[in-house]
Each structure stands twice: as structure tokens, then as C-alpha cells.
Motif scaffolding. Structure first.
Motif, short mmCIF file in Angstrom:
data_model
loop_
_atom_site.label_atom_id
_atom_site.label_comp_id
_atom_site.label_asym_id
_atom_site.label_seq_id
_atom_site.Cartn_x
_atom_site.Cartn_y
_atom_site.Cartn_z
N PHE A 289 45.63 41.15 42.25
CA PHE A 289 44.27 40.91 42.09
C PHE A 289 43.88 39.53 42.26
O PHE A 289 42.71 39.13 41.87
CB PHE A 289 43.67 41.64 40.74
CG PHE A 289 43.60 43.14 40.90
CD1 PHE A 289 43.18 43.99 42.10
CD2 PHE A 289 43.98 43.93 39.85
CE1 PHE A 289 43.17 45.30 42.16
CE2 PHE A 289 44.12 45.41 39.80
CZ PHE A 289 43.56 45.99 41.03
N PRO A 291 42.64 36.26 43.59
CA PRO A 291 42.12 35.77 44.82
C PRO A 291 43.17 35.27 45.98
O PRO A 291 43.85 34.41 45.35
CB PRO A 291 40.94 34.96 44.54
CG PRO A 291 40.49 35.35 43.04
CD PRO A 291 42.00 35.77 42.41
N GLY A 292 43.13 35.46 47.26
CA GLY A 292 43.85 34.95 48.05
C GLY A 292 45.36 35.49 48.28
O GLY A 292 46.17 35.12 49.03
N ILE A 294 46.36 38.51 48.71
CA ILE A 294 46.74 39.21 50.18
C ILE A 294 45.27 39.17 50.91
O ILE A 294 44.18 38.89 50.50
CB ILE A 294 47.00 40.74 49.70
CG1 ILE A 294 45.73 41.28 48.82
CG2 ILE A 294 48.29 40.99 49.29
CD1 ILE A 294 46.01 42.85 48.52
N PRO A 296 42.23 40.33 52.61
CA PRO A 296 41.47 41.56 52.03
C PRO A 296 41.77 42.90 52.76
O PRO A 296 41.65 44.09 52.27
CB PRO A 296 39.93 40.91 52.39
CG PRO A 296 40.07 39.50 52.38
CD PRO A 296 41.40 39.31 53.07
N GLU A 297 41.86 42.86 54.44
CA GLU A 297 42.23 44.24 54.84
C GLU A 297 43.51 44.68 54.40
O GLU A 297 43.68 46.02 54.73
CB GLU A 297 42.28 43.87 56.23
CG GLU A 297 43.12 42.82 56.98
CD GLU A 297 42.64 41.21 56.76
OE1 GLU A 297 43.26 40.67 57.74
OE2 GLU A 297 41.65 41.14 56.15
N ALA A 299 43.94 44.84 51.15
CA ALA A 299 43.78 45.46 49.89
C ALA A 299 43.86 46.99 49.59
O ALA A 299 44.52 47.46 48.42
CB ALA A 299 42.45 44.71 49.48
N PRO A 300 43.39 47.66 50.43
CA PRO A 300 43.23 49.22 50.28
C PRO A 300 44.76 49.73 49.89
O PRO A 300 44.97 50.57 48.88
CB PRO A 300 42.71 49.88 51.36
CG PRO A 300 41.77 48.65 52.06
CD PRO A 300 42.40 47.68 51.87
N TRP A 303 46.09 48.00 46.63
CA TRP A 303 45.29 48.29 45.26
C TRP A 303 45.49 49.69 44.94
O TRP A 303 45.48 50.21 43.75
CB TRP A 303 43.89 47.98 45.49
CG TRP A 303 43.95 46.37 45.41
CD1 TRP A 303 44.82 45.37 45.38
CD2 TRP A 303 43.12 45.50 45.53
NE1 TRP A 303 44.55 44.15 45.56
CE2 TRP A 303 43.10 44.30 45.60
CE3 TRP A 303 41.52 45.97 45.70
CZ2 TRP A 303 42.09 43.26 45.63
CZ3 TRP A 303 40.55 44.77 45.73
CH2 TRP A 303 40.71 43.48 45.91
N ILE B 168 36.74 48.74 49.32
CA ILE B 168 37.75 47.93 48.88
C ILE B 168 37.83 46.49 49.50
O ILE B 168 38.13 45.57 48.99
CB ILE B 168 39.19 48.64 48.92
CG1 ILE B 168 38.91 49.90 47.67
CG2 ILE B 168 40.26 47.73 48.26
CD1 ILE B 168 40.25 50.59 47.43
N ALA B 172 37.48 42.65 47.92
CA ALA B 172 38.60 41.71 47.95
C ALA B 172 37.86 40.68 48.52
O ALA B 172 38.20 39.48 48.16
CB ALA B 172 39.97 42.19 48.86
N ASP B 176 37.59 36.84 46.62
CA ASP B 176 38.08 35.73 47.34
C ASP B 176 37.02 34.69 47.54
O ASP B 176 37.25 33.48 47.08
CB ASP B 176 38.71 35.81 48.52
CG ASP B 176 40.16 36.54 48.82
OD1 ASP B 176 40.53 36.75 47.62
OD2 ASP B 176 40.64 36.76 49.75
#
Lengths: 393, 263
Positions: A289, A291-292, A294, A296-297, A299-300, A303, B168, B172, B176
Motif C-alpha cells: 500500500f 504510494p508508488g 506499484i 495503479p493499474e 493494484a487490483p 491488493w 481500486i 491507488a 499516489d
């Protein structure tokens, strides 16, 4: 013909915190209170490892230092401090600082000054390594974890210019760092500067290392990821019209234990994966969790996987099969390293992580002696290998 | 060139500008319906949040403050009511200090942004270094009341199969971007507090009584630094009172808007 160098990488782990404390802790880095580190024990560990480094200097194993902070995995909290001591302890072998964490350090000019000083003290035996870092190190170093790749490159560029500019102060007004009056004394012993290394398997970064000619090292990449990284490096050089890189531009770090017999090596070597089974436990806010951490795409998938999973199959046999450990009697280890070289398309510098976890001083000394006296001679004057993709297939 | 922004617009009437916190204002937020009875809601997403792109040269609170001043300057009406939530409350306070001409009044809802305590006092729970379940406990009076489709601090602890991949990815991205703007000093500007004296519009500082991210005492000190500001609390609410007690939240805002509107 290629001769492979062997390097000793020890992080000076502190494996003496009670298991129940580690089990109860969210994280064994960043937030584990220092009351669990006995300075008397730590002093003994430093002494033991200095002795190991003196042995390496005598028998021809080069030395790698690094740094991590606030945890059981590493008591090298300031790589330039440790590397300076190693420079004074040794006289012959090369020393690689891999490295101080330039994404955490606020002033790259100070980093350049430290490294130039070590290069002079060692009379030109220093190599300088860079790591992007992240995770708990961002917390321990209070460094913004966003944009660290970009920050790393600017730090490297400023360090390089600081080490190679000898005609008076220059000014730097970059995005992340400013310094109006850069003038590093002493200048480095080596000219134009100590060799640069970087640890990464990120393919675009490997490509940039290729264009710059830095040594590309990987940690536990295994056969396929390592070959892909080296391929990105080579392809980038070819695309830029640069000369083909020698195998000395490629390095690989793996667990390693050399024993009298395969059985002995595998029994003792089983202590080394402590690095993965125990010393990387990290709370979710410092890992997935953060930031940075991974894109964002991604993350699913990351996580939804629940709590951070610790690796499970870390038997010596599995690690050997995956190319992440060299372990056995001297002939076995030499054969494993030669096979690794062929399967990844060439590698000139093998970094052995040996003293790890509950490995004792005596056990580490034995492995180093065998590595230098019985493995290293088998890794000299090796015939060229075919590193084309057809060869890999 | 001005950054492209995702903007949620609902209702008609007097302009109510919402400055969101760690996540853009959800169209499903339960306070929106009642609030639209009292004005036209305009809720942009900060660059890097929601569907707003992050321009390559945009990364500090300085950028955000000037962008939000632009947003206010570009709105057609004056006497704007600006409501900032949490991290957005910090932005709103900075913007109010800059005195944009069209700003009529400001509501700061559990804002961060200033330093109150001593150097060893942590005024604001660390958003990034605190365990998600601990953030959840501190941020909500009762996490069971979190409205569907709305996210506050501790959202990592409630990830489940009801969330879409799109949600999600957006969370994220928001996380960030928040970090880029506010990692250090964590969630405050050391220079803001003395300049709060410049705020020259009526200001309401509204606080969830159960907020353990930033305490009500921090809120009282915040209000005291703003000339003429009023401090009020909302019972049974934590760091996100607009989500936990939407009716009470809207009542307070509407009452404040009424009291501060010239006849």
C-alpha cells in the motif's frame, strides 16, 4: 575468453531477536524498536565480518557493502562509513558500495564527496553502485516514495558530474536537487571516475544502464528474468550504435554456500534463506500500500491477494533449480555458475550472499576459502558463449 | 495551459465549491442530495485524482493552491461557498489566505495543513505509515456507517469483492497523488498558520467529535488562528462527518450560509 570474478556480499544481519517478538511485529524493518539490538552483540558481529573481509582480501574475493535501516536484516546503516572501513582493512581487492541510498540522501554532492574520499583511501579500488530503493527505506529515511526512479537518475547524474569536474565549482539547479557551488575534494583516485553499477531488473532501466555502460547487477533474478534484463541492456547498446558490452558489465547476486561435500553445503546453506523467510517481513503500509510501490493499474491484482505473502518454497534444492542459489561442493558450485552464465547469455561478476541468517563466522570463513581456492580457478579463461536468442531456445 | 479536470456538477442556484480530501467527492455521497437543495455544487477532482490527469510538471501544494484560485476566478458567480474536507480543507485554507475575489465564505471540515503542537507531538496521524486497520479505527466513529461507493481514510482495510477494479485503480492513483503533494512535511505547511490571519471571509471550522486523525482540539486551535472563525463539532462522526452524519453536516453548512449571506 572470460574470467568470472567472485564477490562477497554480507549485510551484517542481526538474527538474534526472539522469534516471538518477530512473529508479533508488523514489520521487522522500519518499526522494530532498537531495544532488540544489543550493541555488544553488534560489536562482535562487526569484528567477525572485518575478519572475513581481511580473509577475502588475502584470497581474492572482492567485497560488496550496502545499506538498509532500522531492521534485523542489515547493520550496514551507512554504506560509505562501512566502505571506508573496508578500504582501510584491505589492500588488494575491489570494493563495491551497492550502495548508499541516493533516493533517500538529500544531497548527492555529499555522497560524491564520501565516495571520492573512499576511492582515494583505497587507492582506486572503489566501485560505486546505485539502487532505487523503496518500501521501508522510504519510511526510515523520510523520503517521498513517489518519483524515486526520476530522483535516482538525477542524483546519479549529479554524483557523476561532481566526481568528474575538476576545474572549479559548478552549479546544479535540477528538479530534485540544487547546489550552487559543487567542488568535491579530494577528487577520486580513479580517472575519470570509479566504475558505476546499478541493481535492477526493470527493463527500461536496464536499457539505460546499457546506453551508459554501467554494470547491471540483479538480485535473485533467476534464469529468465536475468537473461531478459541483460538482453534489454545489450539491445539498447546495439540500437544506440555502441560497442558490444563485455561480460564484466553483467553481474548477478545469489545465495551461495560452498562446502566440502554437497550434503554439507546444502545442510549449512539452508540457513541462508532466512533473508527471505524472516528478514523481509514488512507491514502492508510499508509494502503493497505504499504510494508508488506499484503502478495503479496493477493494484487490483496486488491488493485483492490479501496480506503480503511470504515466500514458501525456499528449500535449497528449489533455489538452486531456479538459479537463485549456488550451493554444493566446489565442483558443483563451479558447474552451477558456469551453467548460469550460459543460460543468461554471459555474466562476469558473481556476488555471493553467504553470511546470512544464523550462518556462523566459522561456516562463512570455510565457504569463502573454498570459493576462492577451489571454485574461482575453475571460472578462469572460460570459452566465449553464444548469447543469441537461438542459443537460449 | 490549465490542467484538464474532472468536475462533478449537481443542482442549481448559489455556487457551492467542494474541495475534496483523499478521494474525489463520490456522486453517491449521501450529503449531496440535501445540499443541492441549497445551491449548485461544483466538485472538481485535483490533478491525479479520480479521472483528472496529472500534468507532468504538477506536484506540490503550491501548484494546487494556484489551480484552485484559477477555478474560483473562472466560476461565473461570486459569493462562492467553498467547503474543504480533510486534505482539501488544507487546500481551502491556503486558497482563502490568497483572498480570491469571488470567495464568499469558507467551511473547513476536519482540515489538516498547519502545525499546532510541539516538535514531538504528532498532530496528524500519519496517513502513509499507519496500519490501514488503525487508520480505519481512528478515522471513523463507526466504520459500519461508511456509505457505499465512498472512501475515507483506512480504505485499504475494507477492500473487498464489492469494489470494482476501476474503483481500486482510482484509489491507488489518488493515494499516489496525495503522497506526492503531502509526504513531507506530512500533511501541513509550516508557514501557513501565521498567514491564516489574512482570511477575510466568514469561516466555519467543522469537526467530527470522534476524529482521531486530527483531534477536535487541533480544530479549535485552527479556528482561533482565523479571524472571526466559528468552531463547531458534529456528534457521532470521525474524520469524515459529511459521510457519517450527512444530515447534521448539511444542517450546519446551510445555517452558516444563511447567517453569512447579506440580505
Amino acid at each position: 575468453m572470460t574470467s568470472i570474478e567472485l564477490w562477497n556480499h554480507c549485510e551484517n544481519p542481526y538474527p538474534f531477536v526472539p522469534a516471538e517478538v518477530l512473529d508479533a511485529a508488523d514489520s521487522v524493518r522500519a518499526s522494530l524498536p532498537s531495544k532488540y539490538c544489543d550493541p555488544v552483540v553488534a560489536a562482535r558481529l562487526y569484528d567477525e565480518i572485518w575478519e572475513e573481509y581481511r580473509l577475502c582480501d588475502d584470497i581474492g574475493l572482492h567485497i560488496v557493502t550496502n545499506e538498509h535501516h532500522s531492521g534485523i536484516n542489515n547493520l550496514w546503516a551507512a554504506s560509505p562509513v562501512i566502505t571506508g572501513i573496508v578500504a582501510s582493512l584491505t589492500h588488494k581487492v575491489r570494493i563495491l558500495s551497492l550502495g548508499t541510498l541516493v533516493t533517500v540522501r538529500p544531497d548527492p554532492v555529499r555522497v560524491a564527496t564520501e565516495y571520492a574520499t573512499i576511492d582515494v583511501i583505497s587507492k582506486g579500488r572503489l566501485d560505486i553502485g546505485f539502487v532505487k530503493s523503496g518500501a521501508t527505506e522510504m519510511v526510515s529515511g523520510n523520503a517521498n516514495p513517489m518519483h524515486i526512479r526520476e530522483r535516482e537518475w538525477e542524483a546519479i547524474d549529479l554524483i557523476e558530474k561532481s566526481l568528474t569536474t575538476h576545474d572549479g565549482p559548478f552549479s546544479w539547479e535540477g528538479k530534485f536537487f540544487t547546489h550552487p557551488h559543487v567542488n568535491v575534494w579530494p577528487r577520486p583516485f580513479q580517472s575519470p571516475r570509479p566504475d558505476f553499477w546499478a541493481a535492477t531488473s526493470d527493463l527500461p532501466t536496464c536499457a539505460e544502464l546499457g546506453r551508459r555502460g554501467y554494470v547491471n547487477t540483479l538480485l535473485f533474478g533467476g534464469y529468465d528474468r536475468t537473461r531478459a534484463a541483460y538482453r534489454a541492456y545489450k539491445d539498447a547498446r546495439a540500437a544506440a550504435g555502441l560497442a558490444k558490452a563485455g561480460e564484466d558489465r553483467f553481474s548477478y547476486m545469489a545465495f551461495c554456500y560452498v562446502g566440502d561435500t554437497d550434503e554439507e553445503a546444502m545442510r549449512i546453506g539452508q540457513k541462508i534463506p532466512w533473508f527471505l523467510t524472516v528478514s523481509i517481513k514488512s507491514a502492508p503500509q510499508f509494502s503493497k500500500f505504499q504510494p508508488g510501490a506499484i503502478a495503479p493499474e496493477m493494484a487490483p491484482a496486488a491488493w485483492r491477494g490479501g496480506a503480503s505473502k511470504r515466500p514458501t518454497d525456499l528449500s535449497v534444492a528449489s533455489l538452486i533449480a531456479q538459479g537463485q542459489m549456488f550451493c554444493g561442493n566446489p565442483d558443483t558450485v563451479a558447474r552451477q555458475i558456469k551453467e548460469f552464465r550460459e543460460r543468461v547469455g554471459g555474466v562476469g561478476r558473481i556476488i555471493m550472499m553467504t553470511r546470512q541468517g544464523l550462518m556462523t563466522h566459522a561456516q562463512a570463513m570455510k565457504s569463502f576459502n573454498l570459493a576462492a581456492k577451489e571454485v574461482l580457478p575453475q571460472l578462469q579463461d572460460l570459452p566465449p558463449i553464444d548469447d543469441t536468442e537461438q542459443a537460449a531456445a | 495551459m490549465k490542467p484538464e479536470l474532472e468536475i462533478l456538477r449537481i443542482g442549481n442556484g448559489r455556487p457551492i465549491l467542494l474541495v475534496h480530501g483523499i478521494a474525489p467527492v463520490s456522486p453517491r455521497a449521501p450529503f449531496l442530495g440535501p445540499l443541492t437543495q441549497h445551491g449548485a455544487i461544483v466538485a472538481p477532482s485535483h490533478p491525479g485524482f479520480g479521472a483528472s490527469p496529472m500534468p507532468p510538471d504538477f506536484e506540490t501544494m503550491y501548484d494546487l493552491v494556484h489551480l484552485w484560485c484559477d477555478i474560483i476566478d473562472d466560476m461565473p458567480d461570486d459569493d462562492i461557498t467553498m467547503i474543504g474536507f480533510g486534505f482539501g480543507g488544507w487546500i481551502a485554507a491556503e486558497v482563502a489566505v490568497a483572498r480570491p475575489r469571488k470567495l464568499g465564505r469558507t467551511v473547513l471540515v476536519d482540515p489538516v495543513g498547519i502545525k499546532i503542537g510541539g516538535r514531538e507531538d504528532r498532530d496528524i496521524a500519519h496517513f502513509f505509515n499507519t496500519r490501514p486497520d488503525e487508520l480505519l479505527r481512528r478515522a471513523w466513529h463507526d466504520p459500519k456507517t461508511i456509505p457505499p461507493g465512498c472512501y475515507g481514510l483506512g480504505w485499504q482495510a475494507v477492500i473487498d469483492d464489492s469494489m470494482t477494479d476501476t474503483d481500486i485503480v482510482t484509489l491507488a492513483r489518488n493515494w499516489d497523488s496525495l503522497c506526492l503533494y503531502a509526504w513531507t512535511p506530512h500533511m501541513y505547511n509550516p508557514r501557513l498558520k501565521p498567514w491564516l490571519r489574512r482570511i477575510d471571509v466568514p469561516t466555519l471550522v467543522l469537526w467530527g467529535e470522534s476524529d482521531q486523525i486530527v483531534s477536535p482540539d487541533y480544530g479549535r486551535a485552527y479556528a482561533q488562528a482565523i479571524p472571526g472563525a466559528r468552531f463547531e463539532t458534529i456528534a457521532a462522526a470521525g474524520h469524515h462527518p459529511e459521510l457519517e452524519q450527512p444530515a447534521a453536516f448539511v444542517d450546519r453548512v446551510v445555517q452558516f450560509m444563511t447567517e453569512t449571506t447579506k440580505p
